[in-house]
Structure formats: C-alpha cells, structure tokens
Design a protein around this motif. Structure first.
Motif, PDB file in Angstrom:
ATOM      1  N   GLY A  56       3.730  -1.715  -7.407  1.00 53.76           N
ATOM      2  CA  GLY A  56       3.386  -0.364  -7.001  1.00 53.76           C
ATOM      3  C   GLY A  56       3.688   0.663  -8.074  1.00 53.76           C
ATOM      4  N   ALA A  57       4.730   0.396  -8.878  1.00 54.54           N
ATOM      5  CA  ALA A  57       5.099   1.348  -9.927  1.00 54.54           C
ATOM      6  C   ALA A  57       4.341   1.125 -11.223  1.00 54.54           C
ATOM      7  CB  ALA A  57       6.600   1.247 -10.203  1.00 54.54           C
ATOM      8  N   TRP A  58       3.723  -0.038 -11.388  1.00 54.80           N
ATOM      9  CA  TRP A  58       3.106  -0.362 -12.685  1.00 54.80           C
ATOM     10  C   TRP A  58       1.983   0.605 -13.038  1.00 54.80           C
ATOM     11  CZ3 TRP A  58      -1.851  -2.326 -13.952  1.00 54.80           C
ATOM     12  CH2 TRP A  58      -1.991  -2.720 -15.279  1.00 54.80           C
TER      13      TRP A  58
ATOM     14  N   PHE B  81       0.834  -1.206   0.000  1.00 59.09           N
ATOM     15  CA  PHE B  81       0.000   0.000   0.000  1.00 59.09           C
ATOM     16  C   PHE B  81       0.868   1.256   0.000  1.00 59.09           C
ATOM     17  CE2 PHE B  81      -2.453   3.335   1.951  1.00 59.09           C
ATOM     18  CZ  PHE B  81      -3.727   3.171   1.421  1.00 59.09           C
ATOM     19  N   VAL B  82       1.856   1.295   0.906  1.00 58.66           N
ATOM     20  CA  VAL B  82       2.719   2.472   1.006  1.00 58.66           C
ATOM     21  C   VAL B  82       3.547   2.648  -0.260  1.00 58.66           C
ATOM     22  CG1 VAL B  82       4.685   3.450   2.251  1.00 58.66           C
ATOM     23  CG2 VAL B  82       2.786   2.436   3.515  1.00 58.66           C
ATOM     24  N   THR B  83       4.059   1.532  -0.794  1.00 53.84           N
ATOM     25  CA  THR B  83       4.878   1.624  -2.000  1.00 53.84           C
ATOM     26  C   THR B  83       4.065   2.145  -3.182  1.00 53.84           C
ATOM     27  OG1 THR B  83       6.218  -0.219  -1.206  1.00 53.84           O
ATOM     28  CG2 THR B  83       6.396   0.333  -3.538  1.00 53.84           C
ATOM     29  N   ALA B  84       2.857   1.601  -3.356  1.00 54.58           N
ATOM     30  CA  ALA B  84       2.012   2.070  -4.458  1.00 54.58           C
ATOM     31  C   ALA B  84       1.672   3.545  -4.297  1.00 54.58           C
ATOM     32  CB  ALA B  84       0.741   1.225  -4.524  1.00 54.58           C
ATOM     33  N   SER B  85       1.357   3.969  -3.071  1.00 53.68           N
ATOM     34  CA  SER B  85       1.038   5.385  -2.846  1.00 53.68           C
ATOM     35  C   SER B  85       2.243   6.272  -3.131  1.00 53.68           C
ATOM     36  CB  SER B  85       0.575   5.584  -1.402  1.00 53.68           C
ATOM     37  OG  SER B  85      -0.584   4.835  -1.135  1.00 53.68           O
TER      38      SER B  85
END
Length: 728
Positions: A270-272, A169-173
């Motif tokens: 998360g970066a996709w 969650f944190v990485t995607a945000s």
C-alpha cells in the motif's frame, strides 16, 4: 527519524494501523478455523460402535480417461453404493457374529480381522473392510459433516479473500492520502538536500514499522477471535455443532505466519505506490500545490485504472459469452466486483467532480424573487459544502472509496445470491404441475396407486460421462422416475428438443450442458450404481440455473430410494381423501406451494448469514477508514475554517458545512457503488437469459441502505466534531 515522525504524525497512520491489524486478525482467525476444518478431531463411530470390523459395499467408480498420450484412472464416489453381497454375508457369518441395522450397505462383524479381509478378497465384490475410526465412514452423519466442513472451508476462504482485499484497499488509500497531505513536508526535505530515494525509503520505513506492529497486534487479536468465530459459525448453522478451535495461540503455526507476513506485505504494498509518488515531489511543485487539489490524477494511475476497468468489463463480457453459468457461481460474483470496484476507486479522483455536480440543489438558478430569507443561509451553506467537496478532490475521493467498495460488495454479493435464488425458485415453480408433493421416506415403493390422482415417484440419482474428448469424467445430478408418462403429466420440464414421454430403460433425458445433446444420439454413461450403459437421448432440456439435471428410469438407478411423490389431482378428486392416502405412505404431505417455499427459499439461511457477516466486516473497515481520513485531514483545514469564521460563519454553521461535505462524499461513494452493482446484476440477468432461465433481478436495497447510512452517520458525525474542534 522514522520513529520521531511516527510519534509526531500518529494520526496519519492510525487508519493504516487499524486496517492492517484488523485484516491480520481476521486472516489469522480464519486461518485457524480453516486449519481446524481441514484436520477435524477424530470422532467415535456411532452406527457400528460395538463391532470391531465393518464390511461395507463398494462405493467408488473407476473410469479410465485419456491424459494426452497416456491413460489415467479417475475415481469417483458412487451415488448408490452397493449392498453387501449375500454370498459374502454367508461367508462372514461362518467367521463370527454379523450385525445388521436394516440398511444393506454395511454390516458389523465380530471376527478376526485377517479372516474377514480374506473372505472379502475372495468374494471379488470390491467390498471395503473398515476398522478403528474408519468405521465412522458408514455413519449417516459422516457425509453431512463432510458437506458442512466443505461449506465452512468455502466461507472461510471467501471471507479471508474479502478481508484481504478490503484491508489492502483501505491501506493503499490511507497511504496515498498521507502522501497527499505531506507534500509540503516532502518538498521541504527535497529542498534540504534529500534525494528521491531517501524520501521513498523514509516512507517505506514508516510503513514497515506500522505494518510490523499492526501485524503483531493482529495475530494476538486473531488468537482471541478464532474461538469466537467458530462459535458464530456453529450458531449460524454454517459449521457442524462439534466444530471448535483451540483457545489462545494455536499449535498450528501456519495461520499466524501467513497472517503476519500478509499484513506486512499489504502495508508495504500500500505504501509502495505512495512512496514512488512522494519521491517525485520537487520543492517548487510541493510549495506551489500545497493548498490546492490540482493534478490529483497522475497519468500512471489513469492508465492502471483504465486497464483495470477495461479488464473487468472485458472479463464480464467474455464469461457471459463463453460460459454464462459461471456468472451464477459465488466464486465469480464475489471476485469480479472486486476488480471493478478497484478500477472505479482508482479513477475516483476523475469521477468525484462529475458525481458531486449531480447534486445541484440549491443550484445556480434562483427562484423568481430570490430565495426566501429563512432559506438563504441554508442555501449558502449548501453551496459552500458542495464547492468544498468538488474542489477537495483528494479528501472527497478518500472518503468515497471505502463507501463505494462496501456498497458495491453489499449490492453484488447479496444481490447476486438473491437473484440466483429467485431464478431457481421461479424455475422450480415453472417446472411443476403438481398440486401436492410428498417428501421423505415412503413405504409405498416406486408407484403407489392413489384413487383420484396421478402420482409420479422419483428418486435422486446421478450419472457420469466422459467429455472433452474422453479426458474428463463429469458428474451430472438428476432424478430417476418410475413412470415417464405420469412424470410428464405432473411436471412442465423446459424441453428444447424431443419428448420426455419417450424416456424408457434404454434412453436418457439430458440438458444443453452436455457436449453431445442431439436427440437420437447414443451416449455411454456410468449410472449411479457404477454400471456402464449406452443410452439414447430421448429429450434435451434447457440448461437453466443448473437444477434441471438428467432423467433416467428406475431400472437405471438401482439402489435409489424414492424421496419424492409429485401428485396431480383430477377434476373430480377428493383432496382430503387423497391427502389421507398419501399420508399413509409415511412421507410428509404438503401443497406444492408450501414445498416450493421450503425447498427454494431464495437465499438459504446459512448462506445469507455468512454473507451478512462478510458485509459487517466490510462495514467496519469502511467506518474506520472514513474516520481515519477525516482525522488526518482535520489539521490542514484550520486556515480554511478560520477564514470562514472571519467571513461571519458561526461554529454551528461550520459543523453544517463539514457535515454537508462528508454527506456529499458518502453519497458520491454510494452512487459509484450502485453503478458497480448495476453492472454486476445486469451481467447476471443477461446470463440467466442466455441460459433460458427466469430473469428476476433482486436489488438488496435494505443492505445497501444500511451500509450507506452507517457510513453517512460516521462521516457526518466525525467530520462535524473534528472540524468544530479544529476551528478553535
């Protein structure tokens, strides 16, 4: 090009690096602990350490069940293992020395192994022959250790799942916010001739480098953290005292492989979505929107958020309708709030302005005569902070998202556990009419006679029954009673049909959980000692929280040991004399209130400590994410802060504005997290009502306040510090 970008924009990726590294470290440490619990070290036998062979009575039940057109055999452990047969004991004594310790379930034998096996086989009793380390199976501590390891597995699995969810969650945000801040850069690249695919590959390449470096760092940190985690579990009494893991890199390779590749996939995942959005940026669009937070919610994200929200609410409704007891299980009230939190976080940019608008002070209306002179600067600064939080939607949503996840998990995890614990305690209080309760081993047998009191003896037992058309063997725990009428006098069971006083040796009391539960019906069951019996249903109890159980007579629980005496004093009884008589039985005599407080404390200490450890991990993630978000956004605030300075704002006032914006973002996340908590606890209250259990909703305001307070301190402190520096 990628490495150069990372060196120049390291502040943008610091939050993602720390989030992935911390998640990988936790996953590796918990994987190592899980591997240690699945393959515990061999321990020396204690009960019959001096005997080379142990003969134990039969302890398994084998029942045929239907698996489609075929028949299969299901094996379950007996609640009351058989004692060693007397005839077999005589045969063993003829072979060598037989050692007994008072318990009839096993004996130690010093004799040739082959001869012992032959004697056991000839007896036809189904007894077991144990040698070597298998002798420990009859140790009293073996079952306790097995239960403790199951608790360790459950905790590590839950903690690993929560850590993976929060890190993803944190990485995607973080990556989404990185793209939002770099729209001008991507637009310039597109203007210079870069294609959409090149922009996407560039961002995914950065994510790969960051994810690989963070995963490697996390694996090294996990190797160090695994022994620390093991000691913490032992200190919290979640794991048995002998539980330990290897210091340094463990010879068990799979936890590190799993952690590394999971971290890399989390970074790429998360970066996709952010990379796809970056590839769609056009030069004109980027230049036009570089300084504005317009169109912050793509239709694709709206569709995903709406689908997740509908799915989460639909799943809650379906579970509440089909199997409300499932909402009382930790696995359910841990996972379902995650789905709801993800949905709300996905829709956060749409909700930010509406939630910020709730904080109306000082509002558009002025008091008669205007604001006092000493309050006008504060009112102006508050308006500026509120306007900044409402218009900078991306930044406010990025700060609020980790807060809402942490608050939601704190409210739902601790709140659900405390609500279930309170319901169980209230249910237990409603079930008893006893004045005194005696627990532990007693020497009085099944029915001690105590002048001036009604005494009901009971023992823990269980029965097995085939359900689902004979395709499943289900175990139901319960109690065996010696005198049903006396037991009815000292208890207040939640009977929905029939009468508990009608219980006899040919009947059984069941709960609404049974598929066949009509009074007068006959059901075929396997008793705790493995005997098959066909019993009539004498009464049906409400399902409740799951602690009501079944009831049989003492004759249908051969091998059960009395572990509780419920005592109700008569009107003219001498309480002190009754207490002395009960103490002579050898058990622990307590008032019903003290016994209830000890047996039903709400949330067990080990469970509470485990949940607090999980919430501490989430809080660390949130603090890091908030700090990283504010660190990333600080460079782009320079023109805005300089404009405020030109308008006459002092540096101290700029820090107040920054603190106000951060506080509003944290407050927004807190309100959204409380909304998720309200949904979860409301569903749980409805489930308790459907199960005819006491409804006692507990909101963990203390834990929620700590989470919100820590996030607020981090946000306000970091935001004010960075903006104070950036303004220069």
């Amino acid at each position: 090009m990628i490495l150069s970008s990372l060196r120049s924009r390291w502040t943008c990726f610091l939050g993602a690096f720390v989030a992935v590294a911390l998640g990988v470290a936790l996953t590796a440490a918990m994987g190592v602990g899980l591997a240690a619990s699945l393959d515990p070290p061999e321990r020396e036998p204690g009960r019959f350490a001096s005997s080379p062979v142990v003969v134990a009575g039969r302890d398994t039940l084998a029942v045929p069940v239907r698996r489609g057109p075929e028949t299969d055999t299901v094996t379950e452990r007996l609640t009351h293992p058989h004692p060693v047969d007397n005839e077999l004991l005589r045969a063993l004594r003829r072979l060598g020395t037989v050692r007994r310790d008072g318990s009839p379930d096993a004996v130690g034998v010093t004799a040739p192994l082959a001869e012992v096996r032959a004697a056991v086989t000839a007896s036809g009793t189904g007894a077991r022959v144990l040698t070597g380390d298998d002798r420990r199976r009859v140790d009293p501590a073996a079952e306790r250790d097995a239960e403790a390891l199951v608790a360790v597995n459950a905790f590590l699995g839950t903690a690993g799942g929560v850590a993976a969810f929060v890190s993803a969650f944190v990485t995607a945000s973080t990556f989404a916010f990185v793209v939002a801040l770099r729209r001008r850069e991507f637009g310039l690249l597109r203007a210079a001739g870069a294609g959409r695919g090149q922009v996407r590959r560039w961002l995914l390449g950065e994510a790969t480098v960051v994810g690989a470096a963070a995963s490697a760092t996390g694996c090294a940190a996990g190797a160090w953290a695994a022994p620390v985690l093991a000691r913490a579990l032992v200190d919290a009494e979640v794991a048995p005292p002998w539980f330990t893991v290897t210091q340094g890199l463990s010879p068990t390779w799979w936890p590190y492989q799993l952690a590394f590749w999971t971290g890399l996939l989390v970074a790429l995942g998360g970066a996709w979505a952010a990379a796809r959005r970056a590839g769609r940026v056009s030069p004109v669009e980027a230049l036009r929107e570089a300084s504005l937070d317009t169109a912050v919610m793509p239709y694709g994200r709206r569709a995903v958020g709406a689908a997740l929200l509908a799915g989460a609410l639909g799943l809650l409704a379906w579970t509440l309708w089909s199997d409300p007891s499932d909402l009382l299980k930790r696995k359910t009230y841990t996972t379902q709030p995650m789905i709801l939190a993800t949905a709300v976080a996905a829709l956060a940019p749409l909700l930010v302005r509406r939630v910020v608008a709730l904080f109306r002070w000082p509002g558009p209306l002025r008091p008669a005569g205007g604001w006092p002179a000493r309050l006008r600067p504060a009112a102006a600064l508050a308006r500026v902070a509120r306007a900044g939080a409402a218009t900078s939607v991306r930044r406010t949503a990025a700060v609020a998202a980790p807060v809402l996840v942490t608050v939601a998990l704190a409210g739902t995890l601790l709140g659900s556990a405390q609500t279930v614990g309170a319901a169980k305690a209230a249910e237990a209080r409603e079930r008893t009419r006893a004045d005194l309760v005696v627990t532990g081993g007693t020497r009085a047998g099944w029915a001690p006679r105590v002048p001036g009191a009604t005494v009901a003896a009971s023992a823990e037992t269980a029965v097995h029954v085939r359900e689902d058309g004979g395709s499943a063997l289900v175990r139901f725990g319960g109690r065996a009673v010696s005198d049903p009428r006396a037991f009815a006098a000292v208890t207040r069971l939640p009977v929905v049909a029939g009468d508990v006083r009608d219980l006899d040796d040919r009947s059984i009391v069941v709960t609404e959980e049974w598929q066949r539960r009509r009074v007068g019906d006959r059901v075929t069951v396997w008793l705790g000692d493995g005997r098959r019996a066909r019993l009539r249903i004498a009464a049906v109890l409400a399902r409740g929280t799951g602690d009501n159980g079944v009831y049989v007579t003492a004759r249908n629980a051969a091998g059960a040991v009395v572990d509780r005496l419920d005592v109700r004093l008569r009107a003219d009884a001498d309480r002190a004399a009754v207490t002395r008589a009960l103490a002579a039985t050898g058990g622990q005599v307590r008032s019903a209130e003290r016994w209830l407080a000890a047996e039903y404390p709400g949330v067990p200490r080990q469970t509470r400590l485990g949940l607090l450890m999980l919430l501490a991990l989430c809080l660390v993630y949130s603090a890091l994410s908030i700090a990283a978000t504010l660190l990333m956004s600080a460079p782009v605030r320079g023109p805005e802060l300089r404009a405020l300075r030109l308008a006459g704002a002092t540096r101290a006032q700029l820090r107040v504005v920054a603190a106000g914006e951060a506080a509003l973002a944290v407050a927004t996340g807190t309100l959204l997290g409380l909304a998720i908590t309200a949904v979860g606890l409301t569903a749980q209250a409805a489930a308790l009502a459907r199960l005819s259990a006491p409804v006692t909703v507990v909101v963990p305001w203390g834990a929620v306040g700590v989470c919100a307070g820590v996030c607020g301190v981090v946000g306000v402190g970091v935001g004010a510090l960075l903006k104070g520096r950036e303004e220069r």
